[in-house]
Design an enzyme around this catalytic site. Structure first.
Site, PDB file in Angstrom:
ATOM      1  N   LEU A  98       0.512  -1.169  -0.282  1.00 38.92           N
ATOM      2  CA  LEU A  98       0.393  -0.090  -0.381  1.00 38.92           C
ATOM      3  C   LEU A  98       0.718   1.285  -0.396  1.00 38.92           C
ATOM      4  O   LEU A  98       2.093   1.784   0.369  1.00 38.92           O
ATOM      5  CB  LEU A  98      -0.687  -0.324   1.473  1.00 38.92           C
ATOM      6  N   ASN A 112      -0.953  -5.967  10.037  1.00 40.42           N
ATOM      7  CA  ASN A 112      -0.475  -6.533   9.160  1.00 40.42           C
ATOM      8  C   ASN A 112      -0.058  -7.767  10.361  1.00 40.42           C
ATOM      9  O   ASN A 112       0.556  -8.115  10.928  1.00 40.42           O
ATOM     10  CB  ASN A 112       0.302  -6.297   8.380  1.00 40.42           C
ATOM     11  N   HIS A 114       2.860 -10.643  10.093  1.00 41.96           N
ATOM     12  CA  HIS A 114       3.830 -11.046   9.018  1.00 41.96           C
ATOM     13  C   HIS A 114       4.761 -12.016  10.023  1.00 41.96           C
ATOM     14  O   HIS A 114       4.811 -12.216  10.860  1.00 41.96           O
ATOM     15  CB  HIS A 114       5.142 -10.200   8.728  1.00 41.96           C
TER      16      HIS A 114
HETATM   17  C1  GAR Z   1       0.558 -16.011   6.375  1.00 40.43           C
HETATM   18  O1  GAR Z   1       1.477 -16.376   6.882  1.00 40.43           O
HETATM   19  C2  GAR Z   1       0.871 -14.346   6.414  1.00 40.43           C
HETATM   20  O2  GAR Z   1       1.719 -14.394   7.392  1.00 40.43           O
HETATM   21  C3  GAR Z   1       1.751 -14.224   5.355  1.00 40.43           C
HETATM   22  O3  GAR Z   1       1.758 -15.143   3.809  1.00 40.43           O
HETATM   23  C4  GAR Z   1       0.669 -16.155   4.042  1.00 40.43           C
HETATM   24  C5  GAR Z   1      -0.598 -15.720   3.958  1.00 40.43           C
HETATM   25  O4  GAR Z   1      -1.708 -17.049   4.506  1.00 40.43           O
HETATM   26  N1  GAR Z   1       1.666 -13.008   5.051  1.00 40.43           N
HETATM   27  C6  GAR Z   1       2.949 -12.410   4.440  1.00 40.43           C
HETATM   28  O5  GAR Z   1       3.768 -12.481   3.748  1.00 40.43           O
HETATM   29  C7  GAR Z   1       3.114 -10.655   3.922  1.00 40.43           C
HETATM   30  N2  GAR Z   1       4.423  -9.922   4.238  1.00 40.43           N
HETATM   31  P1  GAR Z   1      -2.863 -17.192   4.702  1.00 40.43           P
HETATM   32  O6  GAR Z   1      -4.138 -16.571   2.862  1.00 40.43           O
HETATM   33  O7  GAR Z   1      -3.928 -18.462   4.744  1.00 40.43           O
HETATM   34  O8  GAR Z   1      -3.675 -16.083   5.691  1.00 40.43           O
END
Ligand code: GAR
Length: 205
Positions: A98, A112, A114
């Site tokens: 964003l 968020n 992470h």
């Molecule tokens: C999760 O592990 C989240 O922490 C990560 O993507 C995955 C989404 O899984 N996010 C990032 O890496 C953001 N920087 P989900 O769609 O099953 O919740």
């Protein structure tokens, strides 16, 4: 109490297991200050959309490609936020950056999740499985998850909550990703959302 609830929208791009954790927590009565108003997906085929529909939450697709520019993409998101009355925005596996203009319009209102212990394995280019690949490559013995406020710096906003997860012998990025989700993300994110919304509700009283 219903009049004490803060409207929240969840932004997703993929499977939506973190969205599911929020839905499950809400259904279990663990989010008394949260009203889930909308799920907004950057991808039309995200399974998260099905999860939203099953839970009876209005679900929308706002695609960056279809919008044509970052500005139009974010205007599309803003329009949905206003329509559904969301004050808090949850990034739950939302794989788009964003702009500083967008984050500045919502100070300490965007959270968020992470999948690492920030400030390790975070920032531009670190998302999804890549984060776990890098953690294993580096050889850290402990990783985890972080929930933080979103500002103009990727993964750079104030930390709300963190939970550590031990690396095990024989871990693959996929195994580690699942364990970090199960042991950390799915617990931290709903709890942090409730904490933030309870704080906003208290300010309004
Ligand atoms: C999760 O592990 C989240 O922490 C990560 O993507 C995955 C989404 O899984 N996010 C990032 O890496 C953001 N920087 P989900 O769609 O099953 O919740």
């Amino acid at each position: 109490m219903a009049d004490n609830k803060i409207g929240a929208a969840v932004l997703v791009s993929g499977g939506g297991t973190n969205l599911q954790a929020i839905i499950d927590a809400a259904e279990a009565g663990k989010l008394p200050h949260v009203s889930l108003r909308a799920v907004i997906s950057s991808k039309a085929d995200a399974y998260a959309l099905e999860r939203a529909k099953k839970a009876g939450i209005p679900a929308f697709v706002v695609s960056k490609k279809a919008a044509g520019s970052q500005e139009a993409f974010e205007a599309g998101i803003e329009e949905k936020l206003v329509q559904c009355g969301a004050e808090v925005i949850v990034l739950a596996g939302f794989m788009c950056i964003l702009s500083a203009e967008f984050t500045a319009r919502h100070p300490e209102r965007i959270i968020n999740v992470h999948p690492s212990l920030i400030p390790s394995f975070c920032g531009k280019g670190y998302y999804g499985l890549k984060v776990h690949e890098e953690a294993l490559k580096y050889g850290v013995k402990v990783t985890g998850a972080t929930v933080h406020f979103v500002n103009e710096i990727p993964d750079g906003g104030r930390i709300i909550a963190q939970k550590a997860v031990k690396i095990r012998e024989g871990d693959t990025p996929e195994k580690l990703q699942k364990r970090v989700m199960r042991e950390a993300e799915w617990k931290l994110l709903p709890a942090a959302l409730e904490q933030v919304c309870a704080g906003i509700a208290a300010q309004k009283r």
